[in-house]
Design a protein around this motif. Structure first.
Motif, short mmCIF file in Angstrom:
data_model
loop_
_atom_site.label_atom_id
_atom_site.label_comp_id
_atom_site.label_asym_id
_atom_site.label_seq_id
_atom_site.Cartn_x
_atom_site.Cartn_y
_atom_site.Cartn_z
N HIS A 74 0.84 -1.20 0.00
CA HIS A 74 0.00 0.00 0.00
C HIS A 74 0.86 1.25 0.00
CE1 HIS A 74 -1.89 3.39 2.12
NE2 HIS A 74 -3.02 3.01 1.55
N THR A 216 -8.06 0.68 -3.23
CA THR A 216 -8.25 1.87 -2.41
C THR A 216 -7.00 2.17 -1.60
OG1 THR A 216 -10.64 1.51 -2.23
CG2 THR A 216 -9.63 2.90 -0.55
N PRO A 220 -10.82 5.81 3.52
CA PRO A 220 -11.96 4.95 3.25
C PRO A 220 -13.07 5.70 2.53
CG PRO A 220 -12.11 5.73 5.48
CD PRO A 220 -10.83 6.32 4.92
N ALA A 221 -14.01 4.95 1.99
CA ALA A 221 -15.18 5.54 1.36
C ALA A 221 -16.29 4.51 1.31
CB ALA A 221 -14.87 6.03 -0.06
N SER A 223 -19.11 3.31 -1.35
CA SER A 223 -19.56 3.41 -2.74
C SER A 223 -20.94 2.78 -2.84
CB SER A 223 -18.59 2.70 -3.69
OG SER A 223 -18.96 2.90 -5.04
N LEU A 239 -15.29 0.62 1.26
CA LEU A 239 -13.97 0.48 0.64
C LEU A 239 -12.93 1.03 1.61
CD1 LEU A 239 -14.93 1.70 -2.94
CD2 LEU A 239 -14.71 -0.66 -2.14
N GLU A 240 -12.22 0.14 2.26
CA GLU A 240 -11.18 0.54 3.18
C GLU A 240 -9.83 0.53 2.49
OE1 GLU A 240 -11.53 -1.96 6.69
OE2 GLU A 240 -12.74 -0.37 7.61
N PRO A 241 -8.86 1.29 3.00
CA PRO A 241 -7.52 1.24 2.41
C PRO A 241 -6.99 -0.19 2.32
CG PRO A 241 -7.68 3.04 3.99
CD PRO A 241 -8.96 2.26 4.11
N SER A 243 -8.05 -2.34 0.16
CA SER A 243 -9.06 -3.24 -0.41
C SER A 243 -9.12 -3.10 -1.92
CB SER A 243 -10.43 -2.94 0.19
OG SER A 243 -10.89 -1.66 -0.21
N TYR A 245 -11.79 -3.80 -5.22
CA TYR A 245 -13.18 -4.07 -5.59
C TYR A 245 -13.29 -4.13 -7.11
CZ TYR A 245 -14.24 0.55 -7.45
OH TYR A 245 -14.26 1.67 -8.24
N ARG A 278 -8.77 10.24 -0.77
CA ARG A 278 -8.71 8.84 -1.19
C ARG A 278 -8.13 8.75 -2.59
NH1 ARG A 278 -12.45 5.80 -4.28
NH2 ARG A 278 -12.30 3.54 -3.95
N SER A 280 -7.76 6.08 -5.69
CA SER A 280 -8.19 4.80 -6.25
C SER A 280 -7.31 4.50 -7.46
CB SER A 280 -9.66 4.85 -6.65
OG SER A 280 -10.07 3.60 -7.18
#
Length: 299
Positions: A74, A216, A220-221, A223, A239-241, A243, A245, A278, A280
């Motif tokens: 990350h 991510t 976090p966010a 969606s 959506l956590e850091p 992660s 999707y 954030r 992405s």
């Protein structure tokens, strides 16, 4: 294409943007089936509405893998995304041409896409031509001055970053989730300011293929995905850091998706999700021509 009015907030003093719903005939279809299974523990980050479940939608159309990358990976990705953004998109944009996103920065990074995963690589494979898996000189194969190595003969590109080889290895785990018949667009960095938002929209199927997703980074966010004809048919995803999707199939083009600053949307299990910057790192497959990849070959 046809349009439908939706209730969405634009910048102060502007009317709500309108939703473009793709013609069903224009929606891409994969050559090979795509079925991603959210790993154990991932379901707690997905919330399906009763209407979504009642209508028999496939849960596999939303994929969430928490902790897909390690803390070290990350930090490597976040650091290098920052570098790319400083060079290619130094300031935040307050509006996008389609009025769907505000307070953001973005850029694409071609050096992070291996040639064999790209459209050019897929065309070469389907026409029986050799594909150089590393068309640029990654740091671990960059020739020293005066070297006669194969990478020196390949043209000696030196515009890649110090960490690009390691980043490719991380991102290749993402692409490996999918059938090899897909071709991919270069990874796309989307940096959303803590006061930025993505309003409800459906992507234009002319610009990419069947799947879209992202890693991510930083903040976090939540969606939210809503059916274009019935907003009660919805899925919310935390959506956590770290992660990963993806959305595929009907959710890709028959549902809107959004990440807003509204307090009501930024809640998970009754707990407010703090507004935070954030990043992405996004992945999209390319739209395959009706006559196949080989139709793009230069005659």
């Amino acid at each position: 294409m046809f349009q439908q009015q939706i209730h969405a907030r634009g910048p102060a003093g502007t009317p709500p943007p309108r939703l473009n719903k793709p013609d069903i005939r224009s929606i891409p279809q994969p050559r090979d089936p795509i079925k991603l299974a959210t790993p154990p523990g991932g379901e707690q980050f997905i919330k399906y509405s009763p209407e979504f479940l009642a209508q028999g939608y496939d849960k596999h159309e939303i994929y969430v893998h928490p902790g897909f990358v390690t803390d070290e990976e990350h930090d490597l990705l976040a650091k290098n995304c920052e570098k790319k953004l400083r060079r290619l998109a130094s300031t935040y944009e307050m509006g996008h041409f389609d009025k769907r996103i505000h307070n953001y920065r973005e850029c694409s990074v071609g050096a992070w896409l291996p040639n064999m995963r790209s459209v050019a690589g897929r065309v070469a494979q389907e026409t029986g031509k050799a594909v150089d898996p590393d068309p640029v000189d990654l740091p671990d194969r960059r020739p020293s001055s005066g070297s006669s190595s194969s990478s020196s003969r390949s043209g000696g590109w030196t515009t890649v970053g110090r960490d690009d080889g390691e980043i490719r290895a991380v991102l290749d785990r993402v692409w490996s989730l999918f059938p090899s018949s897909l071709a991919w667009l270069p990874p796309h960095i989307l940096d959303l300011h803590q006061d930025g938002e993505i309003l409800p929209h459906v992507d234009n199927p002319e610009y990419s293929g069947f799947v879209v997703g992202g890693l991510t980074l930083l903040g976090p966010a939540v969606s939210t995905f809503k059916h274009v004809d019935d907003p009660h048919v919805r899925v919310d995803v935390l959506l956590e850091p770290r992660s990963l999707y993806f959305m595929t199939d009907r959710i890709r083009y028959r549902f809107t998706h959004e990440i807003t600053v509204g307090a009501g949307q930024r809640v998970w299990q009754g707990v407010p999700v703090p507004r935070a910057r954030r990043i992405s790192l996004m992945f999209r497959d390319a739209k395959q021509p009706e006559k196949g990849w080989s139709s793009l070959a230069v005659q």
